[in-house]
Design an enzyme around this catalytic site. Structure first.
Site, PDB file in Angstrom:
ATOM      1  CG  ASP A 145      -2.129   0.999   1.186  1.00 19.56           C
ATOM      2  OD1 ASP A 145      -2.184   1.429   0.275  1.00 19.56           O
ATOM      3  OD2 ASP A 145      -2.647   1.164   2.049  1.00 19.56           O
TER       4      ASP A 145
ATOM      5  CG  ASN B 134      -7.359  -2.893  -6.592  1.00 19.28           C
ATOM      6  OD1 ASN B 134      -6.164  -3.483  -6.826  1.00 19.28           O
ATOM      7  ND2 ASN B 134      -7.543  -1.873  -5.744  1.00 19.28           N
TER       8      ASN B 134
END
Length: 224
Positions: A12, A60
């Site tokens: 991340d 996503n």
């Protein structure tokens, strides 16, 4: 002291890395791929049998078409550029999640890479693509039910990670403290570490430090 065999990482912080430098998000993803290369190369030297990386989640797809396109391009470039290195270092590639939802050219590259590394016996690199843990558990339970009683053991063998060592350590970069639908079943008794470092800045030294801290932890698995 216990050595970790299987480490998973939620990579991340690519977007924030780029934003801090007033660069496009795509540049953050590009730097993130460079970090992946370094960590994969270090995995063998650090004694890992398996490394699982969260590359593209089922959520996503909600991102912009431009960003998704950039991610697909980087994925193809990574596979093409690093496949020979996988062979040289005896790395076996494994995909968890439904990668066949990707464009045909990406699927073709992935399947060639899987076939080419299938006999490698070194570190297993599992890449989570179009992956969501809730979906994985639902699929595994459905397969288990078709064969008989639904038990934890029956579900375990149907998970995408079947055949890999149990998850020892899960790391998330960038300072966020959540699992984001990643390896929910496998993380039941895994140790967890949440670090502030943004993924493009995460180095083999960071991973080595995490493994040292893991080795000092006492794992009780619910006992005393």
């Amino acid at each position: 002291m216990t050595a970790a065999k299987h480490v998973a990482i939620i990579m991340d912080g690519n977007g924030r890395w780029a934003k801090k430098r007033m660069l496009p998000r795509a540049m953050g993803h590009k730097k993130g791929v460079e970090a992946v290369r370094k960590i994969v190369r270090a995995a063998k030297d650090l004694g890992l049998e398996a490394l699982t990386l969260y590359a593209f989640s089922t959520e996503n797809w909600k991102r912009s078409e431009d960003e998704i396109g950039a991610l697909m391009g980087l994925m193809k470039a990574f596979i093409i550029a690093d496949l020979d290195e996988f062979g040289a270092n005896n790395v076996r590639l494994k995909i968890i999640g439904d990668y066949k939802a990707f464009p045909a050219d990406v699927v073709e590259l992935i399947e060639k890479a899987l076939a080419r590394t299938a006999e490698n016996t070194g570190t297993t690199l599992a890449v989570a693509l179009n992956y969501g843990a809730q979906d994985e558990i639902a699929r595994a339970a459905t397969k288990a039910a078709a064969k008989g009683a639904i038990t934890p053991e029956a579900i375990e063998v149907e998970l995408d990670t079947s055949g890999m060592p149990p998850l020892d350590l899960l790391i998330r970069t960038s300072g966020e403290v959540r699992l984001s639908n990643f390896l929910l079943w496998q993380a039941a008794y895994a140790e967890m570490m949440f670090v502030d470092t943004l993924w493009p800045d995460f180095t083999p030294a960071h991973l080595a430090d995490a493994l040292e801290k893991f080795a000092d932890r006492e794992r009780r698995y619910g006992g005393r």
